[in-house]
Design a protein around this motif. Structure first.
Motif, PDB file in Angstrom:
ATOM      1  N   ARG A 208      42.751 147.878 106.792  1.00  0.00           N
ATOM      2  CA  ARG A 208      43.923 148.760 106.772  1.00  0.00           C
ATOM      3  C   ARG A 208      44.024 149.537 108.073  1.00  0.00           C
ATOM      4  N   HIS A 209      42.881 149.990 108.603  1.00  0.00           N
ATOM      5  CA  HIS A 209      42.886 150.721 109.870  1.00  0.00           C
ATOM      6  C   HIS A 209      43.295 149.823 111.032  1.00  0.00           C
ATOM      7  N   THR A 210      42.923 148.553 110.966  1.00  0.00           N
ATOM      8  CA  THR A 210      43.295 147.614 112.036  1.00  0.00           C
ATOM      9  C   THR A 210      44.644 146.952 111.763  1.00  0.00           C
ATOM     10  N   ARG A 211      45.304 147.387 110.678  1.00  0.00           N
ATOM     11  CA  ARG A 211      46.627 146.877 110.307  1.00  0.00           C
ATOM     12  C   ARG A 211      46.622 145.362 110.090  1.00  0.00           C
ATOM     13  N   THR A 212      45.537 144.896 109.482  1.00  0.00           N
ATOM     14  CA  THR A 212      45.429 143.484 109.110  1.00  0.00           C
ATOM     15  C   THR A 212      45.766 143.353 107.630  1.00  0.00           C
ATOM     16  N   LEU A 213      46.784 142.597 107.331  1.00  0.00           N
ATOM     17  CA  LEU A 213      47.186 142.419 105.936  1.00  0.00           C
ATOM     18  C   LEU A 213      46.254 141.433 105.247  1.00  0.00           C
ATOM     19  N   THR A 214      45.617 141.878 104.182  1.00  0.00           N
ATOM     20  CA  THR A 214      44.749 141.023 103.379  1.00  0.00           C
ATOM     21  C   THR A 214      45.220 141.097 101.927  1.00  0.00           C
ATOM     22  N   PHE A 215      44.594 140.325 101.065  1.00  0.00           N
ATOM     23  CA  PHE A 215      45.031 140.301  99.673  1.00  0.00           C
ATOM     24  C   PHE A 215      44.887 141.652  98.971  1.00  0.00           C
ATOM     25  N   PRO A 216      43.809 142.420  99.201  1.00  0.00           N
ATOM     26  CA  PRO A 216      43.767 143.762  98.595  1.00  0.00           C
ATOM     27  C   PRO A 216      44.891 144.659  99.102  1.00  0.00           C
ATOM     28  N   GLY A 217      45.264 144.493 100.373  1.00  0.00           N
ATOM     29  CA  GLY A 217      46.368 145.269 100.908  1.00  0.00           C
ATOM     30  C   GLY A 217      47.706 144.866 100.308  1.00  0.00           C
ATOM     31  N   LEU A 218      47.817 143.597  99.929  1.00  0.00           N
ATOM     32  CA  LEU A 218      49.057 143.082  99.349  1.00  0.00           C
ATOM     33  C   LEU A 218      49.115 143.300  97.838  1.00  0.00           C
ATOM     34  N   LEU A 219      47.989 143.026  97.161  1.00  0.00           N
ATOM     35  CA  LEU A 219      47.971 143.045  95.697  1.00  0.00           C
ATOM     36  C   LEU A 219      47.261 144.255  95.103  1.00  0.00           C
ATOM     37  N   GLY A 220      46.398 144.883  95.906  1.00  0.00           N
ATOM     38  CA  GLY A 220      45.530 145.927  95.365  1.00  0.00           C
ATOM     39  C   GLY A 220      44.175 145.337  94.990  1.00  0.00           C
ATOM     40  N   GLU A 221      43.185 146.198  94.870  1.00  0.00           N
ATOM     41  CA  GLU A 221      41.818 145.751  94.607  1.00  0.00           C
ATOM     42  C   GLU A 221      41.687 145.047  93.264  1.00  0.00           C
ATOM     43  N   ASN A 222      42.271 145.616  92.215  1.00  0.00           N
ATOM     44  CA  ASN A 222      42.133 145.035  90.871  1.00  0.00           C
ATOM     45  C   ASN A 222      42.754 143.649  90.779  1.00  0.00           C
ATOM     46  N   TYR A 223      43.976 143.509  91.293  1.00  0.00           N
ATOM     47  CA  TYR A 223      44.635 142.202  91.213  1.00  0.00           C
ATOM     48  C   TYR A 223      43.946 141.157  92.100  1.00  0.00           C
ATOM     49  N   THR A 224      43.314 141.621  93.176  1.00  0.00           N
ATOM     50  CA  THR A 224      42.546 140.685  94.011  1.00  0.00           C
ATOM     51  C   THR A 224      41.344 140.153  93.240  1.00  0.00           C
ATOM     52  N   ARG A 225      40.708 141.034  92.456  1.00  0.00           N
ATOM     53  CA  ARG A 225      39.606 140.583  91.602  1.00  0.00           C
ATOM     54  C   ARG A 225      40.108 139.565  90.580  1.00  0.00           C
ATOM     55  N   PHE A 226      41.264 139.838  89.988  1.00  0.00           N
ATOM     56  CA  PHE A 226      41.829 138.894  89.014  1.00  0.00           C
ATOM     57  C   PHE A 226      42.184 137.559  89.677  1.00  0.00           C
ATOM     58  N   LEU A 227      42.666 137.618  90.901  1.00  0.00           N
ATOM     59  CA  LEU A 227      42.963 136.382  91.635  1.00  0.00           C
ATOM     60  C   LEU A 227      41.684 135.582  91.857  1.00  0.00           C
ATOM     61  N   SER A 228      40.614 136.271  92.228  1.00  0.00           N
ATOM     62  CA  SER A 228      39.331 135.608  92.428  1.00  0.00           C
ATOM     63  C   SER A 228      38.842 134.966  91.130  1.00  0.00           C
ATOM     64  N   LEU A 229      38.953 135.698  90.028  1.00  0.00           N
ATOM     65  CA  LEU A 229      38.555 135.148  88.731  1.00  0.00           C
ATOM     66  C   LEU A 229      39.432 133.961  88.344  1.00  0.00           C
ATOM     67  N   GLY A 230      40.725 134.032  88.672  1.00  0.00           N
ATOM     68  CA  GLY A 230      41.619 132.914  88.395  1.00  0.00           C
ATOM     69  C   GLY A 230      41.218 131.662  89.153  1.00  0.00           C
ATOM     70  N   LEU A 231      40.787 131.830  90.399  1.00  0.00           N
ATOM     71  CA  LEU A 231      40.307 130.685  91.190  1.00  0.00           C
ATOM     72  C   LEU A 231      39.054 130.089  90.566  1.00  0.00           C
ATOM     73  N   LEU A 232      38.192 130.946  90.029  1.00  0.00           N
ATOM     74  CA  LEU A 232      36.992 130.438  89.351  1.00  0.00           C
ATOM     75  C   LEU A 232      37.350 129.677  88.081  1.00  0.00           C
ATOM     76  N   VAL A 233      38.406 130.106  87.399  1.00  0.00           N
ATOM     77  CA  VAL A 233      38.875 129.380  86.212  1.00  0.00           C
ATOM     78  C   VAL A 233      39.381 127.993  86.612  1.00  0.00           C
ATOM     79  N   LEU A 234      40.136 127.908  87.706  1.00  0.00           N
ATOM     80  CA  LEU A 234      40.590 126.599  88.200  1.00  0.00           C
ATOM     81  C   LEU A 234      39.399 125.720  88.562  1.00  0.00           C
ATOM     82  N   TYR A 235      38.407 126.348  89.201  1.00  0.00           N
ATOM     83  CA  TYR A 235      37.172 125.631  89.534  1.00  0.00           C
ATOM     84  C   TYR A 235      36.513 125.088  88.264  1.00  0.00           C
TER      85      TYR A 235
END
Length: 294
Positions: A208-235
């Motif tokens: 955020r300080h370097t103004r780099t957009l990442t998934f937590p910056g776009l979705l928030g920390e909680n939804y990023t965790r859910f996205l990660s869990l969703g990828l594990l479900v696909l796996y």
């Protein structure tokens, strides 16, 4: 009695200091994560029933060790000097890490030519450029590191790791890259991508300080965790469709461990949580497969 207890504490203190120093060196020199790459490479041979090539696994280990220490090499090349006190372990030991990077690069080159590894050199160099360019600008003052490109860094990590630990060993073993092989690659890609998102969570404030957009910056920390869990479900779905028996149980167990690590991840967790557990999930992945086929 109190003097005896104090004496015992003094004897134990040097041992604790040595242990802490050893763990820090293992984790922050990138030896640990390079061992994870070694393990995943061996796992690919085990999953496909091919004979394990130690030269190839060692090549991946050394290439990973070089890649993860190129930032120290860059700092030394530019004459950057660390300030005294208050610096991270890697900054305090940047000279040693720069030497380690050069030695690991030399070792990887020797292994590649000495054992005549059958990976296209241009393929190797392309992935090497992506890996180095992830943290080090490929053209000084002209290009930013790839990690600065919005939302890109986790995909680059998953792409390189899955290619190196799946495609490298199988190409070297002259295995046809047919549908079953590419499904193994896709499974590995999804697994690594799920773990890579955790490091976006870890680096949220920095990005955020370097103004780099990442998934937590776009979705928030909680939804990023859910996205990660969703990828594990696909796996998991791909594993259920492509594996059976003890290997299936091993891979399901590895995904469960990874899921627990993802569920408990947060920006407040210490860096050792990610260095030891998030990276260590890959080593657990290898261990379960090794036990399943042994």
């Amino acid at each position: 009695m109190l003097e005896k207890e104090h004496s015992e504490i003094r004897r134990q203190q040097p041992l604790a200091d040595w242990l802490r120093t050893g763990i820090e060196a293992l984790l922050y020199s990138s030896v640990f994560i390079s061992l994870c790459a070694f393990g995943l490479t061996v796992e690919t041979y085990l999953l496909t029933g091919n004979k394990v090539s130690l030269p190839m696994a060692c090549f991946v280990f050394l290439a990973t060790l070089f890649t993860y220490n190129t930032s120290s090499l860059q700092r030394m090349w530019r004459g950057w000097r660390a300030k005294k006190g208050g610096q991270s372990w890697s900054i305090r030991h940047q000279k040693e890490l720069a030497v380690l990077a050069l030695l690991s690069l030399a070792g990887a080159v020797v292994l590649y030519f000495l054992f005549e590894l059958r990976i296209n050199l241009w393929f190797v160099l392309t992935l090497a450029l992506i890996s180095v360019g992830y943290t080090v600008p490929l053209a000084r003052n002209r290009l930013k590191p790839f990690r600065s490109v919005p939302l890109l860094k986790v995909f680059l990590i998953a792409l390189v790791w899955s290619a190196v630990t799946v495609l490298f060993p199988l190409i070297d073993a002259s295995v046809a890259l047919d549908s079953p092989v590419m499904l193994i690659w896709l499974r590995r890609f999804l697994f690594i991508l799920a773990l890579a998102l955790l490091f976006d969570i870890r680096d949220y404030t920095y990005d955020r300080h370097t103004r780099t957009l990442t998934f937590p910056g776009l979705l928030g920390e909680n939804y990023t965790r859910f996205l990660s869990l969703g990828l594990l479900v696909l796996y998991l779905l791909l594993v259920l469709l492509t594996e059976e028996g003890e290997v299936l149980i091993g891979l399901l167990s590895a995904a469960l461990v990874a899921g627990l690590i993802v569920w408990n991840a947060s920006e407040e967790k210490p860096r050792i949580y990610y260095a030891l557990l998030a990276d260590g999930a890959m080593l657990v992945h290898f261990a379960f497969v090794y036990l399943a086929v042994s």
